[in-house]
Design a protein around this motif. Structure first.
Motif, PDB file in Angstrom:
ATOM      1  N   ASP A   1      29.532  89.183  41.044  1.00  0.00           N
ATOM      2  CA  ASP A   1      28.906  87.981  41.454  1.00  0.00           C
ATOM      3  C   ASP A   1      29.895  86.933  41.519  1.00  0.00           C
ATOM      4  O   ASP A   1      30.225  86.428  40.658  1.00  0.00           O
ATOM      5  CB  ASP A   1      27.575  87.461  40.888  1.00  0.00           C
TER       6      ASP A   1
ATOM      7  N   GLY B   1      18.775  92.814  36.046  1.00  0.00           N
ATOM      8  CA  GLY B   1      19.558  92.660  37.228  1.00  0.00           C
ATOM      9  C   GLY B   1      18.886  93.412  38.550  1.00  0.00           C
ATOM     10  O   GLY B   1      17.789  93.757  38.599  1.00  0.00           O
ATOM     11  N   GLY B   2      19.966  93.498  39.448  1.00  0.00           N
ATOM     12  CA  GLY B   2      19.171  94.224  40.823  1.00  0.00           C
ATOM     13  C   GLY B   2      18.822  95.639  40.425  1.00  0.00           C
ATOM     14  O   GLY B   2      19.389  96.284  39.800  1.00  0.00           O
TER      15      GLY B   2
ATOM     16  N   GLY C   1      23.517  91.429  34.035  1.00  0.00           N
ATOM     17  CA  GLY C   1      23.938  91.720  35.415  1.00  0.00           C
ATOM     18  C   GLY C   1      23.281  90.323  36.192  1.00  0.00           C
ATOM     19  O   GLY C   1      23.428  89.175  35.587  1.00  0.00           O
TER      20      GLY C   1
HETATM   21  C1  S0N Z   1      20.004  97.182  30.069  1.00  0.00           C
HETATM   22  C2  S0N Z   1      20.395  98.629  29.473  1.00  0.00           C
HETATM   23  C3  S0N Z   1      21.681  98.271  28.669  1.00  0.00           C
HETATM   24  C4  S0N Z   1      19.263  99.086  28.547  1.00  0.00           C
HETATM   25  O1  S0N Z   1      19.589 100.373  28.031  1.00  0.00           O
HETATM   26  P1  S0N Z   1      18.341 101.149  27.304  1.00  0.00           P
HETATM   27  O2  S0N Z   1      17.687 100.546  26.271  1.00  0.00           O
HETATM   28  O3  S0N Z   1      19.027 102.354  26.911  1.00  0.00           O
HETATM   29  O4  S0N Z   1      17.292 101.320  28.417  1.00  0.00           O
HETATM   30  P2  S0N Z   1      17.505 102.461  29.827  1.00  0.00           P
HETATM   31  O5  S0N Z   1      16.971 103.670  29.392  1.00  0.00           O
HETATM   32  O6  S0N Z   1      18.917 102.330  30.562  1.00  0.00           O
HETATM   33  O7  S0N Z   1      16.699 101.605  30.782  1.00  0.00           O
HETATM   34  C5  S0N Z   1      15.091 101.868  30.883  1.00  0.00           C
HETATM   35  C6  S0N Z   1      14.821 102.155  32.050  1.00  0.00           C
HETATM   36  O8  S0N Z   1      14.966 100.845  32.878  1.00  0.00           O
HETATM   37  C7  S0N Z   1      15.648 101.562  34.029  1.00  0.00           C
HETATM   38  N1  S0N Z   1      16.537 100.189  34.454  1.00  0.00           N
HETATM   39  C8  S0N Z   1      17.355  99.439  33.665  1.00  0.00           C
HETATM   40  N2  S0N Z   1      17.855  98.554  34.556  1.00  0.00           N
HETATM   41  C9  S0N Z   1      17.841  98.893  35.623  1.00  0.00           C
HETATM   42  C10 S0N Z   1      18.272  98.530  36.956  1.00  0.00           C
HETATM   43  N3  S0N Z   1      19.169  97.571  36.887  1.00  0.00           N
HETATM   44  N4  S0N Z   1      18.074  98.972  38.000  1.00  0.00           N
HETATM   45  C11 S0N Z   1      17.051 100.079  38.090  1.00  0.00           C
HETATM   46  N5  S0N Z   1      16.521 100.716  36.947  1.00  0.00           N
HETATM   47  C12 S0N Z   1      17.063 100.050  35.516  1.00  0.00           C
HETATM   48  C13 S0N Z   1      16.417 102.679  33.473  1.00  0.00           C
HETATM   49  O9  S0N Z   1      17.044 103.484  34.675  1.00  0.00           O
HETATM   50  C14 S0N Z   1      15.245 103.306  32.841  1.00  0.00           C
HETATM   51  O10 S0N Z   1      14.596 104.002  33.803  1.00  0.00           O
HETATM   52  P3  S0N Z   1      14.173 105.600  33.369  1.00  0.00           P
HETATM   53  O11 S0N Z   1      13.188 105.344  31.989  1.00  0.00           O
HETATM   54  O12 S0N Z   1      13.027 105.713  34.463  1.00  0.00           O
HETATM   55  O13 S0N Z   1      15.128 106.429  33.155  1.00  0.00           O
HETATM   56  C15 S0N Z   1      20.517  99.688  30.627  1.00  0.00           C
HETATM   57  O14 S0N Z   1      19.380  99.775  31.218  1.00  0.00           O
HETATM   58  C16 S0N Z   1      21.462  98.870  31.645  1.00  0.00           C
HETATM   59  O15 S0N Z   1      22.681  99.150  31.394  1.00  0.00           O
HETATM   60  N6  S0N Z   1      20.890  98.918  33.068  1.00  0.00           N
HETATM   61  C17 S0N Z   1      21.585  98.452  34.238  1.00  0.00           C
HETATM   62  C18 S0N Z   1      21.785  96.947  34.074  1.00  0.00           C
HETATM   63  C19 S0N Z   1      22.993  96.637  35.076  1.00  0.00           C
HETATM   64  O16 S0N Z   1      23.846  97.059  35.306  1.00  0.00           O
HETATM   65  N7  S0N Z   1      22.455  95.609  35.825  1.00  0.00           N
HETATM   66  C20 S0N Z   1      23.326  94.975  37.256  1.00  0.00           C
HETATM   67  C21 S0N Z   1      22.824  95.462  38.229  1.00  0.00           C
HETATM   68  N8  S0N Z   1      23.457  94.738  39.253  1.00  0.00           N
HETATM   69  C22 S0N Z   1      23.219  93.507  39.483  1.00  0.00           C
HETATM   70  O17 S0N Z   1      22.300  92.818  38.921  1.00  0.00           O
HETATM   71  C23 S0N Z   1      23.791  92.773  40.760  1.00  0.00           C
HETATM   72  C24 S0N Z   1      22.653  91.888  41.328  1.00  0.00           C
HETATM   73  C25 S0N Z   1      23.044  91.336  42.569  1.00  0.00           C
HETATM   74  O18 S0N Z   1      22.119  91.482  43.548  1.00  0.00           O
HETATM   75  C26 S0N Z   1      24.172  90.789  43.054  1.00  0.00           C
HETATM   76  C27 S0N Z   1      24.073  89.285  43.397  1.00  0.00           C
HETATM   77  C28 S0N Z   1      25.196  88.416  43.842  1.00  0.00           C
HETATM   78  C29 S0N Z   1      26.307  89.097  44.037  1.00  0.00           C
HETATM   79  C30 S0N Z   1      26.284  90.631  43.797  1.00  0.00           C
HETATM   80  C31 S0N Z   1      25.208  91.415  43.569  1.00  0.00           C
HETATM   81  C32 S0N Z   1      25.339  92.890  43.434  1.00  0.00           C
HETATM   82  O19 S0N Z   1      24.833  93.440  44.077  1.00  0.00           O
HETATM   83  O20 S0N Z   1      26.419  93.258  42.451  1.00  0.00           O
END
Ligand code: S0N
Length: 312
Positions: free
Chosen positions: A193, A114-115, A162
């Motif tokens: 979204d 995601g974002g 996301g």
């Molecule tokens: C995917 C998850 C569950 C995986 O967990 P895991 O295996 O424990 O890995 P992590 O250690 O968490 O992640 C590894 C590294 O990757 C970074 N990272 C992961 N996801 C993101 C992210 N989305 N942004 C930035 N960095 C990310 C981690 O920080 C980590 O880095 P380091 O090693 O440096 O610590 C877990 O990673 C998770 O939950 N991730 C977040 C997922 C999430 O919530 N995504 C949704 C984000 N929002 C959107 O996508 C909205 C999109 C949008 O633009 C939009 C469009 C239309 C209308 C509204 C919107 C809006 O803004 O909401």
């Protein structure tokens, strides 16, 4: 065309006039699952890769930010938009894959998380220094994917979360590996979204399940996602590449115009006036190729009355 050509409707035909009906008659299982050999034609991207296979009439656009599980920043989205435009306008390309480049020995596999929260701005969108003002640029990409007349196949291997989860839903087909995990996190992350991410999801899986996905923010494995109707198929991880090649090859054997019209009709059912415009555009484009339409133009340019001929 020879009946030994796997693209032929006669390919899996038995000579017998009394052969029992069989689904194998569609010839699908005979299509090669050999890996597609890709060529990089455009090498100007940072956040994605763009490759094509002319032999398979296919382009592959892939997220390439494994260190953040392929989270997208504005640059990522702009690059995908550019690659999608290249593929859409390339007559050699009939099918487009949206995938991700993973190396499980270094990073957890993902399609897209995601974002990118590192560049989520307080100014109403995302800003990585490449935008004039913060934007939710991914919404423009969703529209571009819907309006692209060529089929888009999402290849999910790992997390699709996301805005990444929404991109696979907006793709026409989703194929996944059995390790994949799907879900929305918006209400846990301070976002949502309320466009295709909500309404198209409800079309795919039903109102009750869509409300569950958004209100609970639970994650679902590939089997659950398949049973809900979120994805078309899932395969053992090691089989995903070959199976995806087989699906894409089959789509590229079929009539691109028929597929473009089916896609436009399926969109029109959901997209109101904008969907009808897309379908009408396909009709007009085809009409422009007819003698009848060309006679109208020629008569105007030759300053005479048109002599229309039609089989209507
Ligand atoms: C995917 C998850 C569950 C995986 O967990 P895991 O295996 O424990 O890995 P992590 O250690 O968490 O992640 C590894 C590294 O990757 C970074 N990272 C992961 N996801 C993101 C992210 N989305 N942004 C930035 N960095 C990310 C981690 O920080 C980590 O880095 P380091 O090693 O440096 O610590 C877990 O990673 C998770 O939950 N991730 C977040 C997922 C999430 O919530 N995504 C949704 C984000 N929002 C959107 O996508 C909205 C999109 C949008 O633009 C939009 C469009 C239309 C209308 C509204 C919107 C809006 O803004 O909401």
């Amino acid at each position: 065309m020879s009946s030994t050509d796997v693209a032929s409707m006669s390919y899996a035909r038995k000579a017998s006039k009394t052969a029992p009906p069989t689904k194998e008659r569609d010839g699908f299982e005979s299509i090669s699952r050999e890996s597609i050999v890709w060529t990089t034609e455009v090498d100007e991207f940072q956040d994605i890769t763009y490759e094509i296979s002319v032999e398979n009439k296919c382009a592959r656009i892939a997220f390439n930010r494994p260190e953040v599980l392929h989270a997208f920043r504005p640059r990522t989205i702009r690059e995908i938009q550019h690659a999608l435009e290249l593929a859409s306008e390339d007559p050699r390309i009939w099918v487009i894959m949206l995938a991700s480049n993973n190396d499980p020995s270094k990073f957890t596999p993902a399609f897209c998380s995601g974002g990118d929260q590192n560049v989520r701005s307080n100014g109403g969108g995302y800003q990585d220094g490449t935008e004039r003002q913060p934007k939710l640029r991914v919404l423009d990409l969703q529209m571009q994917m819907r309006r692209c007349p060529k089929p888009i196949v999402a290849i999910v291997d790992g997390y699709a979360i996301g805005g990444g989860h929404i991109l696979h839903m907006v793709a026409d087909i989703t194929l996944a590996s059995d390790i994949s995990v799907f879900g929305q996190t918006g209400p846990r992350m301070g976002s949502f979204d309320a466009g295709y991410g909500s309404t198209h999801m409800a079309r795919l899986i039903g109102q009750k399940r869509a409300r569950e996905v958004w209100f609970l923010c639970k994650f679902y494995d590939a089997k659950q996602a398949y049973e809900m109707g979120l994805i078309n198929a899932y395969f053992p991880k090691e089989e995903l590449e070959g199976r995806a090649a087989q699906w894409v090859r089959r789509i590229a054997m079929n009539s691109p115009t028929a597929i473009a019209c089916c896609k436009a009709a399926l969109n029109a059912d959901e997209d109101g006036g904008a969907g009808i415009m897309q379908m009408g555009g396909e009709m007009t484009r085809m009409f422009y190729m007819s003698r009848e339409s060309q006679e109208g133009r020629d008569a105007f340019l030759e300053k005479r009355a048109p002599k229309f001929r039609s089989n209507l």
